[in-house]
Design a protein around this motif. Structure first.
Motif, PDB file in Angstrom:
ATOM      1  N   HIS A  39       0.832  -1.198   0.000  1.00  0.00           N
ATOM      2  CA  HIS A  39       0.000   0.000   0.000  1.00  0.00           C
ATOM      3  C   HIS A  39       0.871   1.254   0.000  1.00  0.00           C
ATOM      4  O   HIS A  39       0.577   2.229  -0.699  1.00  0.00           O
ATOM      5  CB  HIS A  39      -0.920  -0.019   1.227  1.00  0.00           C
ATOM      6  N   SER A  40       1.938   1.257   0.761  1.00  0.00           N
ATOM      7  CA  SER A  40       2.841   2.410   0.815  1.00  0.00           C
ATOM      8  C   SER A  40       3.540   2.625  -0.524  1.00  0.00           C
ATOM      9  O   SER A  40       3.665   3.768  -0.985  1.00  0.00           O
ATOM     10  CB  SER A  40       3.886   2.211   1.907  1.00  0.00           C
ATOM     11  N   ILE A  41       3.996   1.552  -1.148  1.00  0.00           N
ATOM     12  CA  ILE A  41       4.659   1.661  -2.448  1.00  0.00           C
ATOM     13  C   ILE A  41       3.680   2.191  -3.492  1.00  0.00           C
ATOM     14  O   ILE A  41       4.017   3.069  -4.294  1.00  0.00           O
ATOM     15  CB  ILE A  41       5.252   0.301  -2.871  1.00  0.00           C
ATOM     16  N   PHE A  42       2.446   1.694  -3.480  1.00  0.00           N
ATOM     17  CA  PHE A  42       1.434   2.152  -4.413  1.00  0.00           C
ATOM     18  C   PHE A  42       1.125   3.641  -4.203  1.00  0.00           C
ATOM     19  O   PHE A  42       0.950   4.389  -5.159  1.00  0.00           O
ATOM     20  CB  PHE A  42       0.162   1.306  -4.256  1.00  0.00           C
ATOM     21  N   THR A  43       1.082   4.085  -2.960  1.00  0.00           N
ATOM     22  CA  THR A  43       0.837   5.491  -2.651  1.00  0.00           C
ATOM     23  C   THR A  43       1.963   6.371  -3.186  1.00  0.00           C
ATOM     24  O   THR A  43       1.716   7.436  -3.757  1.00  0.00           O
ATOM     25  CB  THR A  43       0.679   5.688  -1.136  1.00  0.00           C
ATOM     26  N   VAL A  44       3.177   5.937  -3.024  1.00  0.00           N
ATOM     27  CA  VAL A  44       4.321   6.701  -3.526  1.00  0.00           C
ATOM     28  C   VAL A  44       4.291   6.772  -5.054  1.00  0.00           C
ATOM     29  O   VAL A  44       4.541   7.827  -5.645  1.00  0.00           O
ATOM     30  CB  VAL A  44       5.650   6.096  -3.020  1.00  0.00           C
ATOM     31  N   ILE A  45       3.952   5.672  -5.710  1.00  0.00           N
ATOM     32  CA  ILE A  45       3.869   5.654  -7.176  1.00  0.00           C
ATOM     33  C   ILE A  45       2.789   6.616  -7.656  1.00  0.00           C
ATOM     34  O   ILE A  45       3.003   7.389  -8.611  1.00  0.00           O
ATOM     35  CB  ILE A  45       3.611   4.218  -7.687  1.00  0.00           C
ATOM     36  N   LEU A  46       1.631   6.615  -7.015  1.00  0.00           N
ATOM     37  CA  LEU A  46       0.565   7.539  -7.396  1.00  0.00           C
ATOM     38  C   LEU A  46       0.950   8.992  -7.156  1.00  0.00           C
ATOM     39  O   LEU A  46       0.616   9.871  -7.953  1.00  0.00           O
ATOM     40  CB  LEU A  46      -0.725   7.204  -6.645  1.00  0.00           C
ATOM     41  N   PHE A  47       1.646   9.260  -6.075  1.00  0.00           N
ATOM     42  CA  PHE A  47       2.093  10.623  -5.799  1.00  0.00           C
ATOM     43  C   PHE A  47       3.086  11.101  -6.851  1.00  0.00           C
ATOM     44  O   PHE A  47       3.001  12.231  -7.332  1.00  0.00           O
ATOM     45  CB  PHE A  47       2.713  10.712  -4.398  1.00  0.00           C
ATOM     46  N   VAL A  48       4.024  10.248  -7.228  1.00  0.00           N
ATOM     47  CA  VAL A  48       4.997  10.607  -8.262  1.00  0.00           C
ATOM     48  C   VAL A  48       4.289  10.848  -9.599  1.00  0.00           C
ATOM     49  O   VAL A  48       4.610  11.795 -10.320  1.00  0.00           O
ATOM     50  CB  VAL A  48       6.088   9.521  -8.387  1.00  0.00           C
ATOM     51  N   ALA A  49       3.292  10.015  -9.920  1.00  0.00           N
ATOM     52  CA  ALA A  49       2.526  10.204 -11.156  1.00  0.00           C
ATOM     53  C   ALA A  49       1.759  11.523 -11.117  1.00  0.00           C
ATOM     54  O   ALA A  49       1.683  12.241 -12.119  1.00  0.00           O
ATOM     55  CB  ALA A  49       1.578   9.042 -11.359  1.00  0.00           C
ATOM     56  N   PHE A  50       1.193  11.878  -9.982  1.00  0.00           N
ATOM     57  CA  PHE A  50       0.478  13.139  -9.841  1.00  0.00           C
ATOM     58  C   PHE A  50       1.413  14.322 -10.034  1.00  0.00           C
ATOM     59  O   PHE A  50       1.086  15.277 -10.748  1.00  0.00           O
ATOM     60  CB  PHE A  50      -0.198  13.216  -8.471  1.00  0.00           C
TER      61      PHE A  50
END
Length: 59
Positions: free
Chosen positions: A7-18
């Protein structure tokens, strides 16, 4: 891997994409494209009255 790690890795990936999307959207290279797209609505309004005049002359 635990669920919280994934979940943390997915959150970081979404933040970088944003952040990448925001940088792309507000970059100076895109400004002219977005300005042209914003004015497309007004281009249609200018062409519509010309069609109406041509159609009314044929009746």
């Amino acid at each position: 891997m635990e669920y919280s790690t994934i979940h943390s890795i997915f959150t970081v990936i979404l933040f970088v994409a944003f952040v990448a999307f925001v940088i792309w959207a507000y970059s100076k290279k895109r400004k002219t494209d977005f300005d042209q797209a914003a004015n497309l609505v007004f281009d249609d309004e200018q062409k519509a009255p010309q069609k109406n005049k041509q159609e009314s002359g044929h009746e």
